[in-house]
Motif scaffolding. Structure first.
Motif, PDB file in Angstrom:
ATOM      1  N   ARG A 269      31.914  73.830  84.752  1.00  8.24           N
ATOM      2  CA  ARG A 269      32.593  75.287  85.040  1.00  8.24           C
ATOM      3  C   ARG A 269      33.842  74.980  85.060  1.00  8.24           C
ATOM      4  O   ARG A 269      33.875  76.456  84.877  1.00  8.24           O
ATOM      5  CB  ARG A 269      31.546  75.108  85.969  1.00  8.24           C
ATOM      6  N   ALA A 272      35.395  75.512  81.751  1.00  9.82           N
ATOM      7  CA  ALA A 272      34.687  76.799  80.183  1.00  9.82           C
ATOM      8  C   ALA A 272      35.614  77.907  81.210  1.00  9.82           C
ATOM      9  O   ALA A 272      36.254  79.535  79.896  1.00  9.82           O
ATOM     10  CB  ALA A 272      33.646  76.801  81.412  1.00  9.82           C
ATOM     11  N   GLY A 273      35.866  77.974  82.658  1.00  9.57           N
ATOM     12  CA  GLY A 273      36.230  78.930  83.189  1.00  9.57           C
ATOM     13  C   GLY A 273      38.344  79.057  82.781  1.00  9.57           C
ATOM     14  O   GLY A 273      38.739  80.129  82.138  1.00  9.57           O
ATOM     15  N   GLU A 275      39.705  77.591  80.214  1.00  6.94           N
ATOM     16  CA  GLU A 275      40.081  78.218  79.349  1.00  6.94           C
ATOM     17  C   GLU A 275      39.427  79.242  78.826  1.00  6.94           C
ATOM     18  O   GLU A 275      40.619  80.308  78.062  1.00  6.94           O
ATOM     19  CB  GLU A 275      38.114  77.382  78.317  1.00  6.94           C
ATOM     20  N   ASP A 276      38.013  80.031  79.211  1.00  7.88           N
ATOM     21  CA  ASP A 276      38.301  81.423  78.706  1.00  7.88           C
ATOM     22  C   ASP A 276      39.816  82.197  79.161  1.00  7.88           C
ATOM     23  O   ASP A 276      39.945  83.217  79.102  1.00  7.88           O
ATOM     24  CB  ASP A 276      37.122  81.947  79.669  1.00  7.88           C
ATOM     25  N   ASN A 277      40.136  81.751  80.921  1.00  9.65           N
ATOM     26  CA  ASN A 277      40.615  83.056  81.405  1.00  9.65           C
ATOM     27  C   ASN A 277      41.962  83.049  80.303  1.00  9.65           C
ATOM     28  O   ASN A 277      43.327  83.246  80.574  1.00  9.65           O
ATOM     29  CB  ASN A 277      40.875  82.631  82.661  1.00  9.65           C
ATOM     30  N   LYS A 279      42.513  82.106  77.377  1.00  8.60           N
ATOM     31  CA  LYS A 279      42.742  82.700  76.229  1.00  8.60           C
ATOM     32  C   LYS A 279      42.660  84.130  76.364  1.00  8.60           C
ATOM     33  O   LYS A 279      43.366  85.152  75.012  1.00  8.60           O
ATOM     34  CB  LYS A 279      40.967  82.666  75.423  1.00  8.60           C
ATOM     35  N   GLY A 280      42.241  84.753  77.167  1.00 14.32           N
ATOM     36  CA  GLY A 280      42.276  85.938  77.349  1.00 14.32           C
ATOM     37  C   GLY A 280      43.742  86.529  78.908  1.00 14.32           C
ATOM     38  O   GLY A 280      43.970  87.896  79.083  1.00 14.32           O
ATOM     39  N   ARG A 282      44.825  85.110  81.228  1.00 14.04           N
ATOM     40  CA  ARG A 282      44.628  85.562  82.695  1.00 14.04           C
ATOM     41  C   ARG A 282      44.850  84.361  83.394  1.00 14.04           C
ATOM     42  O   ARG A 282      44.182  83.524  84.102  1.00 14.04           O
ATOM     43  CB  ARG A 282      43.321  86.140  82.953  1.00 14.04           C
ATOM     44  N   ALA A 286      42.712  81.210  85.640  1.00 11.24           N
ATOM     45  CA  ALA A 286      42.564  79.415  85.957  1.00 11.24           C
ATOM     46  C   ALA A 286      43.857  79.028  86.743  1.00 11.24           C
ATOM     47  O   ALA A 286      43.065  78.189  86.513  1.00 11.24           O
ATOM     48  CB  ALA A 286      43.556  80.436  84.402  1.00 11.24           C
ATOM     49  N   LYS A 289      41.108  78.545  89.737  1.00 11.67           N
ATOM     50  CA  LYS A 289      40.257  77.869  89.220  1.00 11.67           C
ATOM     51  C   LYS A 289      40.110  76.088  89.281  1.00 11.67           C
ATOM     52  O   LYS A 289      39.717  75.638  89.920  1.00 11.67           O
ATOM     53  CB  LYS A 289      39.284  77.685  87.843  1.00 11.67           C
ATOM     54  N   ARG A 359      28.258  71.747  77.820  1.00 13.70           N
ATOM     55  CA  ARG A 359      27.540  73.937  77.960  1.00 13.70           C
ATOM     56  C   ARG A 359      25.938  73.174  79.041  1.00 13.70           C
ATOM     57  O   ARG A 359      25.509  74.207  79.667  1.00 13.70           O
ATOM     58  CB  ARG A 359      26.861  74.443  76.661  1.00 13.70           C
TER      59      ARG A 359
END
Length: 426
Positions: A269, A272-273, A275-277, A279-280, A282, A286, A289, A359
């Motif tokens: 988790r 995933a967080g 990676e997402d942040n 990319k954004g 943020r 990141a 987390k 996932r």
């Protein structure tokens, strides 16, 4: 260009390009040194052959910075661009720059892109698909009694809050603490090699990414940097502690124990967080987390130290440390490589691809439902997310809080709102 008294401004013939600048230029007089060169600027007009002079004004720096991105798509091309390469690579996916670029460089780049499309050098009108304007690193200022500015390295801070004072580290004289401003050489409120020498470059990176969202200013304080350094040290201590305990029991087991499964879920988790942040953009989220994950990993390591019989937890910890190091590498590359080596890896983190997320571990298989008796909350029920109506009813009636509330009376009805709430009617 060549200036001819009869033909005006005449371009240099293509076969004479490039025009090389002279090596014997003198810079001992003000103004453009090419204007004073005895021979270089004098040339025959390509059109009529009469004496003429070369243009001595070089192009403004904004000319270069207005189309470099197009040249980068084919740096060795003989023409300004290779249209096929430019069409493949352009537009630039993400531009990151300071606010001072907005009204000059970025504006001129858009003008050039439109012009270059008209001339067939580019296939796009907008050179940048995304723009992100980052904040600045700021620091309070310090001024001596004689009006001179002191750098943070030359100042010693004592006290906190209203009693906070600054003193010259050499003379001991009190120094005025000024406002928090953009770092500048003129006010000497910059930090430099002393921070790197004291804490390392990774601490500086980690602090700047973690302190605030990247679009906002970062206030540089010694206390915050020291806090970031403590985290860097903690990651190193945990990694070395695990490396001394890791054994062949890290092999992937057929079944995961509850602690091992909980750790793996937390790790993936977080992955995933992060990676997402990233990319954004943020980065501070990141980083937050990763902070949380380190606490989780530390707790799991303590549990394993207390009881090393859980082989699946050993495997989960091995995976956790690998992924933790890989997640930290973009922010703390030096620490990551040292940790990677301590874990016994014989390659570099920098050469590894970004890790893949499992996932299946992101799917919640349990759910917690509030339980009411006659509309009043009496407790909570944690049960499998795909539990049937009958299983939810049975588990609800087995709760101690529900039994006490019923007082020995049977339930008239149990209303289950899937994934929302359970209400027992007496």
């Amino acid at each position: 260009m060549i200036h001819c008294p009869d033909d005006g401004v005449v371009p240099v013939p293509v076969e004479d390009l490039p025009v090389l600048l002279p090596d014997d230029v003198a810079f001992d007089k003000p103004g453009n040194p090419l204007d004073g060169h005895p021979t270089w600027k004098h040339v025959a007009c390509p059109k009529c052959g009469k004496p003429a002079t070369r243009e001595t004004d070089t192009m403004d720096t904004f000319v270069d910075s207005s189309w470099y991105f197009a040249r980068f798509t084919a740096p060795n091309a003989t023409a300004p661009t290779d249209p096929a390469a430019a069409d493949y690579w352009m537009p630039v996916d993400q531009y990151i720059g300071g606010i001072e670029h907005a009204i000059l460089h970025l504006l001129y780049s858009r003008f050039f892109a439109r012009a270059m499309k008209a001339t067939g050098h580019l296939g796009v009108e907008e050179p940048f698909a995304g723009l992100f304007t980052q904040g600045m690193v700021v620091h309070e200022t310090y001024r001596r009694a004689d009006g001179s500015w002191a750098s943070p390295a030359e100042v010693r801070i004592q006290g906190e809050g209203g009693t906070r004072r600054a003193y010259d580290a050499t003379t001991g004289a009190e120094v005025d603490i000024g406002g928090v401003e953009k770092m500048s050489k003129s006010k000497r409120n910059t930090v430099g090699l002393d921070i790197t020498e004291s804490y390392g470059a990774d601490t500086a990176r980690w602090f700047m990414l973690s302190d605030s969202p990247p679009e906002r200013d970062v206030i540089w304080t010694e206390e915050s940097v020291a806090g970031a350094h403590r985290f860097v040290q903690r990651v190193w201590r945990l990694t070395t502690e695990w490396s001394e305990r890791a054994t062949a029991t890290e092999a992937r087991p057929d079944r995961w124990s509850p602690p091992a499964l909980a750790l793996r879920k937390a790790v993936h988790r977080t992955l995933a967080g992060v990676e997402d942040n990233i990319k954004g953009l943020r980065f501070n989220v990141a980083v937050a987390k990763i902070y949380e994950l380190v606490n989780t990993v530390a707790a799991a390591l303590s549990g394993f130290v207390a009881d090393e019989r859980d082989a699946s937890l050993a495997a989960a910890l091995g995976e956790a440390f690998d992924l933790l190091v890989q997640m930290s590498a973009p922010m703390m590359p030096h620490l990551a490589e040292e940790c990677w080596a301590a874990l016994g890896r014989d390659d570099l983190v920098a050469t590894r691809p970004w890790p893949e997320i499992d996932r299946s571990l992101l799917v919640e298989d349990m759910i917690t439902l509030p339980v009411q008796v006659n509309g009043k909350k009496r407790g909570e029920l944690t049960i499998a997310i795909d539990a049937s109506q009958a299983e939810v009813e049975t588990a609800t009636l087995a709760l101690d809080a529900v039994r006490r509330a019923l007082g020995g009376h049977p339930a008239k009805k149990i209303v289950v709102v899937p994934k929302r709430i359970v209400n027992v009617v007496v």
